[in-house]
Design a protein around this motif. Structure first.
Motif, short mmCIF file in Angstrom:
data_model
loop_
_atom_site.label_atom_id
_atom_site.label_comp_id
_atom_site.label_asym_id
_atom_site.label_seq_id
_atom_site.Cartn_x
_atom_site.Cartn_y
_atom_site.Cartn_z
N LEU A 128 47.62 9.13 4.29
CA LEU A 128 48.61 9.83 5.29
C LEU A 128 48.66 9.33 6.56
CD1 LEU A 128 48.67 13.54 3.88
CD2 LEU A 128 50.57 11.59 3.82
N VAL A 129 47.40 8.54 7.06
CA VAL A 129 47.65 8.25 8.40
C VAL A 129 48.76 7.43 8.96
CG1 VAL A 129 46.26 6.70 10.05
CG2 VAL A 129 45.12 8.29 8.50
N PRO A 130 49.25 6.58 8.32
CA PRO A 130 50.29 5.81 8.90
C PRO A 130 51.65 6.77 8.57
CG PRO A 130 49.68 4.62 6.79
CD PRO A 130 48.47 5.82 7.06
N VAL A 131 51.91 7.75 7.79
CA VAL A 131 52.99 8.53 7.48
C VAL A 131 52.98 9.49 8.70
CG1 VAL A 131 53.84 10.17 5.97
CG2 VAL A 131 52.59 8.40 4.94
N LEU A 132 51.84 9.99 9.03
CA LEU A 132 51.77 11.08 10.17
C LEU A 132 51.84 10.45 11.24
CD1 LEU A 132 48.54 13.07 8.65
CD2 LEU A 132 50.66 14.07 8.90
N LEU A 133 51.51 9.07 11.71
CA LEU A 133 51.49 8.48 12.78
C LEU A 133 53.10 8.28 13.08
CD1 LEU A 133 50.18 6.96 15.25
CD2 LEU A 133 50.29 4.82 13.78
N TYR A 134 53.63 7.58 12.08
CA TYR A 134 54.94 7.25 12.29
C TYR A 134 56.00 8.48 12.48
CZ TYR A 134 59.70 5.31 11.65
OH TYR A 134 60.83 4.70 11.70
N GLU A 135 55.81 9.66 11.54
CA GLU A 135 56.53 10.69 11.45
C GLU A 135 56.54 11.81 12.61
OE1 GLU A 135 59.37 11.15 9.72
OE2 GLU A 135 59.06 9.61 8.14
N ILE A 136 54.98 11.90 13.22
CA ILE A 136 54.66 12.99 14.15
C ILE A 136 54.14 12.32 15.58
CG2 ILE A 136 53.27 14.83 14.41
CD1 ILE A 136 53.45 15.52 11.54
N TYR A 137 53.18 11.55 15.24
CA TYR A 137 52.29 11.29 16.34
C TYR A 137 52.90 10.14 17.23
CZ TYR A 137 48.76 14.36 14.77
OH TYR A 137 47.96 15.41 14.60
N ALA A 138 53.91 9.34 16.71
CA ALA A 138 54.42 8.33 17.40
C ALA A 138 55.47 8.89 18.66
CB ALA A 138 55.27 7.46 16.68
N GLN A 139 55.88 10.18 18.21
CA GLN A 139 56.65 10.94 19.16
C GLN A 139 55.83 11.74 20.13
OE1 GLN A 139 57.59 11.29 15.67
NE2 GLN A 139 58.78 9.51 16.39
N ALA A 140 54.60 11.62 19.82
CA ALA A 140 53.85 12.40 20.76
C ALA A 140 52.95 11.77 21.83
CB ALA A 140 52.59 13.34 20.08
N GLY A 141 53.32 10.41 21.68
CA GLY A 141 52.69 9.27 22.56
C GLY A 141 51.86 8.34 22.14
N MET A 142 51.78 8.11 20.61
CA MET A 142 51.25 7.03 20.02
C MET A 142 52.10 6.25 19.28
SD MET A 142 47.86 8.93 18.43
CE MET A 142 47.00 7.74 17.96
N ASP A 143 53.27 5.56 19.95
CA ASP A 143 54.25 4.89 19.18
C ASP A 143 53.94 3.36 19.48
OD1 ASP A 143 54.31 5.47 22.40
OD2 ASP A 143 56.05 4.16 22.26
#
Length: 490
Positions: free
Chosen positions: A142-157
């Motif tokens: 789930l790490v890449p899923v969460l990164l792309y769908e949630i955390y990229a928008q929070a500053g981890m793009d």
């Protein structure tokens, strides 16, 4: 390059299987290459804490969004054999990692979904921005899923993910409750088979498929297994997803720890040796025979070291045992397994053969004996029905024990048949049989025994050929460095 390894295991502090050895070995090699490497693990209550130095809390107030609330976590730091580690320690009533075991809880999917979420929350809140996050197997899919769908928008793009599948059999198939817990929500969106939707159950999520779809690059643990996973049943239903994403999918052969498996410096064997002083190996053969009450006779010694599971071809292990002792060879087995029927059968076989001076069965896990067995054996059989990478054959080659393997997975990438390989004779190092019937294995054993008895100098050269292969973490370390360089600029 700043790299974070995210996994559910890492040897020697938390080990169930080969995944732990990979995370440990690869992180050490990447660090030796000048990369800045950190490992993130769950803080299990059953970890071997004696291997951790300087264990202390470094982040007290990590609040991880979960369902409609927050779960409070502490993050600990420690050094593991020179490697920097962080341990995620949740304090909620769920007690995710205080179960006295690593796997086996009814809510394992939920436990590791939380670990994946908490890992990204820690990276975000602590302002850590690795170039590459390398995650492993379904537990961290789930790490890449969460990164792309949630955390990229929070500053981890700018973070990129490499996802490695060690075992396609366990995929983290679950229900949509994981979406609500992690904040992904939108079941209609994620249940699509081009995202996390399982191909066999329209109402189920497949976390491993999500890792494959969302990661920037996907690897498995050998070139051959990468091909098998796409084109044969070895992908366990994920072949379609792998073919759809074949442009970012490849195999990287695992390595073995050269500081542990090295006959030139191994403290667990009687006599050290190498390809230039091979005669010294035979002191270990003599010591092994003495330890196991085997006859000191002029015969090749065949060994099996591994788990007693159906995947490992236990029917062929049994047949190899009897074929060896019926054809003027000795046989030693070291292993145990989780299948009580198989284990019980080998216990009965041990009792039946107890007085045979050419056979010994050790139904146990004994790391010290394993070292002496590799050093003392002339031949090692690895008749696995499927084998993503395999470690036994690589260790055997390192120790000058000629491997006899079934042509599958990583076994094909490491063992090259003495008689039929297209490689030059100096690069051939063992025997390979193509089918899983008894006759195929007998043919390989017959060729090996014939060479041992009739052409001893050629058998010796075969041993030396194998010992000269380098199956350390150097090459995989370079391969992963290349992959990480490739994805960080995409």
């Amino acid at each position: 390059m700043y790299i974070v390894e995210v996994a559910s295991e890492c040897a020697p502090v938390a080990k169930v299987g080969g995944l732990a050895d990979v995370v440990y070995g690869l992180s050490g090699e990447l660090q030796a290459r000048g990369h800045d490497v950190e490992i993130i693990l769950p803080k299990y209550d059953c970890m071997h804490y004696e291997h951790l130095e300087g264990l202390q809390v470094v982040y007290h107030g990590l609040w991880v969004p979960w369902h409609d609330g927050l779960i409070h976590c502490s993050v600990w730091s420690a050094t593991l054999c020179g490697r920097s580690c962080f341990l995620i320690d949740p304090h909620g009533p769920e007690d995710f990692f205080g179960r006295g075991h690593y796997y086996g809880s009814w809510d394992d999917v939920t436990r590791f979904a939380f670990f994946s979420k908490a890992t990204l929350e820690f990276l975000l809140k602590s302002n850590r921005r690795p170039a590459v996050i390398h995650c492993h197997d379904w537990q961290t899919a789930l790490v890449p899923v969460l990164l792309y769908e949630i955390y990229a928008q929070a500053g981890m793009d700018r973070q990129r993910v490499c996802y490695t599948v060690h075992d396609f059999r366990y995929q983290g198939v679950t229900g949509e409750h994981v979406l609500w817990a992690t904040g992904l929500n939108r079941p209609d969106y994620f249940l699509h088979t081009d995202r996390l939707g399982d191909h066999f159950n329209p109402n189920a999520l497949n976390l491993m498929q999500g890792g494959i779809v969302y990661a920037n690059f996907v690897t498995t643990v050998s070139l051959r297994h990468a091909w098998e996973a796409q084109t044969m049943e070895h992908g366990d239903g994920l072949g379609r997803a792998l073919r759809m994403h074949q442009g970012k999918f490849g195999g990287v052969l695992n390595g073995i720890d050269d500081s542990v498996w090295n006959p030139a410096s191994d403290p667990r064997i009687v006599q050290d040796y190498g390809p230039d002083c091979l005669d010294r190996k035979y002191a270990n053969k003599e010591a092994l025979r003495d330890r196991l009450w085997l006859a000191q006779s002029f015969k090749p010694l065949v060994a099996y070291v591994g788990s007693l599971e159906r995947q490992k071809g236990v029917d062929l292990v049994r047949h190899g045992l009897f074929y060896s002792i019926w054809n003027n060879a000795q046989f030693v087995l070291l292993g145990t397994g989780s299948d009580s029927t198989i284990t019980s059968y080998f216990w009965h076989l041990k009792q039946h053969l107890n007085d045979n001076p050419d056979c010994h069965l050790e139904i146990a896990h004994n790391d010290e004996l394993a070292h002496l067995l590799y050093a003392g054996a002339d031949l090692i059989i690895v008749p696995s029905l499927f084998e993503p990478c395999g470690e036994s054959q690589m260790i055997a080659l390192r120790y000058g024990a000629v491997p006899i393997v079934h042509a599958v997975g990583g076994l094909v990438d490491t063992v090259f048949d003495r008689d039929y390989s297209t490689k030059p004779p100096s690069e051939r190092n063992g025997y390979v049989f193509q089918h899983t019937d008894q006759g195929a294995m007998e043919s390989a054993l017959r060729r090996a025994f014939g060479l041992w008895y009739d052409y001893p100098q050629e058998f010796r050269q075969l041993m030396i050929n194998g010992m000269r292969y380098d199956f350390s973490w150097k090459r995989p370390g370079q391969d992963y460095s290349n992959i990480f360089d490739y994805i960080r600029y995409k």
